[in-house]
Design an enzyme around this catalytic site. Structure first.
Site: not given
Length: 420
Positions: A223, A299
């Site tokens: 990202h 994550e």
């Protein structure tokens, strides 16, 4: 636009006394040292020597790229505060040096940050080398830099580069005629470990090996930046779930343009966190695709370390952090997720997605640890390899998975689309 980090220092043995300075310029994205400068300057004060080090570092950065942005880091509170405009410069010896420093780059292209002395070891070493040389009546000459130990979490640019240098310093490569034996692969990745060489025999880019049919190809996109990214803070699935910053959104648009020009992505799958969904949404809109969310791509949960810098976590939880760095089964303070747990989750997601997207190219928009884990598993590398990979915000990597279970790493940490 390139970004440099300038670390500078100066010292005087007597204040005033025999003095010298040192400065190092590194690439902000990789941590690689690009230039060093040091000089014995005769009798001077500590502050004058520190300003001389700053000026030398800025000039070295300017010589590398006059259009770059520069982050200056010094352990001199005086110089940092004065150059930031918060303190007045009263000493007549420092005023002209400060004026020269301000003139190297245009206003707004240089930022200043105070760091503790233990984080400014490189510049301090150079300054002491210069003073030692001056005491002998010699000029300073560069020497081979000492191998640095990593000082940050996985994903930290400086730590990643330092870990790689440390690994190279410890490992003697095998002769070309006797290739080193690969590490024994773990669990279901035994076959994947055998096939790194397939990248050299198949056709270039993300294309298929014709004898095995079209692979399931994962294009792995980290990202874009969030407000926490430049501060190098732990930002996992158990924290504040920040959105993209303005810089991060611009990065997402740039990668979207690059992927649109390539024209190979057929589906987009994202982690459920805000920063990945936002990045994926920008890219998918450009490609005319929908975004599917897969919880397996989230994550790692960093527990009580969420929102902390690596240094803050080390200061508050030294034993837990040491254990975590040395054991993939160790969990962060406060019930976070171990690297082993993350790997199991990623393996499950990988198997599911490979089966679903066989013969297709899918963009996975996820995070540092999941991407590094996918690469590690494809290579059959040990868990400590996570600390030997650098992964920049909005970077692209790629792995192809073939019908026989083999894997081929095709791309790693590509950021060319972010450069003008």
């Amino acid at each position: 636009m390139r970004e440099f980090v300038v670390e500078a220092d100066g010292g005087s043995r007597g204040n005033p006394g025999p003095a010298g300075y040192g400065a190092a310029v590194s690439d902000a994205a990789t941590g690689e040292t690009l230039a060093e400068a040091a000089e014995f300057i005769g009798v001077a004060t500590n502050n004058v020597a520190e300003y001389r080090g700053l000026l030398a570092g800025l000039r070295a950065a300017h010589a590398l790229d006059p259009e770059a942005r520069v982050a200056v880091r010094m352990d001199s509170k005086l110089v940092v505060e004065q150059m930031s405009g918060r303190w007045k410069i009263k000493h007549p010896d420092m005023k002209p040096l400060a004026a020269e420093a301000r003139g190297v780059f245009p206003p707004g292209r240089v930022t200043y940050e105070w760091i503790p002395r233990e984080r400014n070891k490189h510049a301090d070493r150079l300054a002491n080398e210069a003073m030692d040389a001056g005491a002998k009546g010699e000029a300073w000459t560069p020497r081979t830099p000492a191998v640095a130990e990593p000082e940050g979490p996985p994903g930290d640019a400086r730590a990643g580069a330092a870990a790689a240098r440390a690994a190279l310093a410890r490992t003697r490569p095998a002769p070309p005629s006797e290739p080193a034996a690969p590490a024994e692969p773990a669990r279901s990745d035994a076959r994947a470990a055998r096939t790194v060489a397939s990248a050299t025999t198949s056709s270039p880019g993300w294309s298929a090996a014709p004898d095995l049919g079209a692979p399931a190809t994962f294009v792995l996109l980290r990202h874009g930046e969030t407000p926490l990214t430049p501060q190098k803070r732990f930002s996992g699935s158990g924290g504040s779930d920040p959105a993209l910053s303005e810089v991060g959104r611009e990065q997402a648009h740039l990668v979207a343009g690059a992927l649109a020009r390539r024209g190979t992505v057929q589906a987009v799958v994202a982690s459920p966190l805000a920063r990945t969904r936002e990045t994926a949404g920008i890219v998918a809109a450009r490609l005319g695709l929908e975004v599917r969310v897969d919880d397996g791509l989230r994550e790692t949960d960093f527990g009580a370390w969420e929102g902390l810098t690596f240094g803050e976590a080390r200061e508050r939880y030294p034993d837990d952090l040491t254990a975590w760095l040395g054991d993939p089964q160790a969990r962060p303070t406060g019930g976070g997720e171990s690297f082993a747990q993350t790997a199991e989750r990623i393996e499950e997601a990988r198997a599911r997605l490979v089966a679903e997207y066989a013969g297709r190219t899918v963009l996975l928009v996820t995070h540092v640890t999941p991407i590094k884990t996918l690469l590690r598993l494809a290579l059959g590398a040990p868990p400590e390899s996570l600390f030997r990979m650098e992964l920049s915000a909005a970077s692209l990597s790629a792995v192809a998975y073939y019908a026989d279970g083999n894997a081929s790493v095709r791309l790693f940490n590509d950021t060319s689309h972010l450069r003008p």
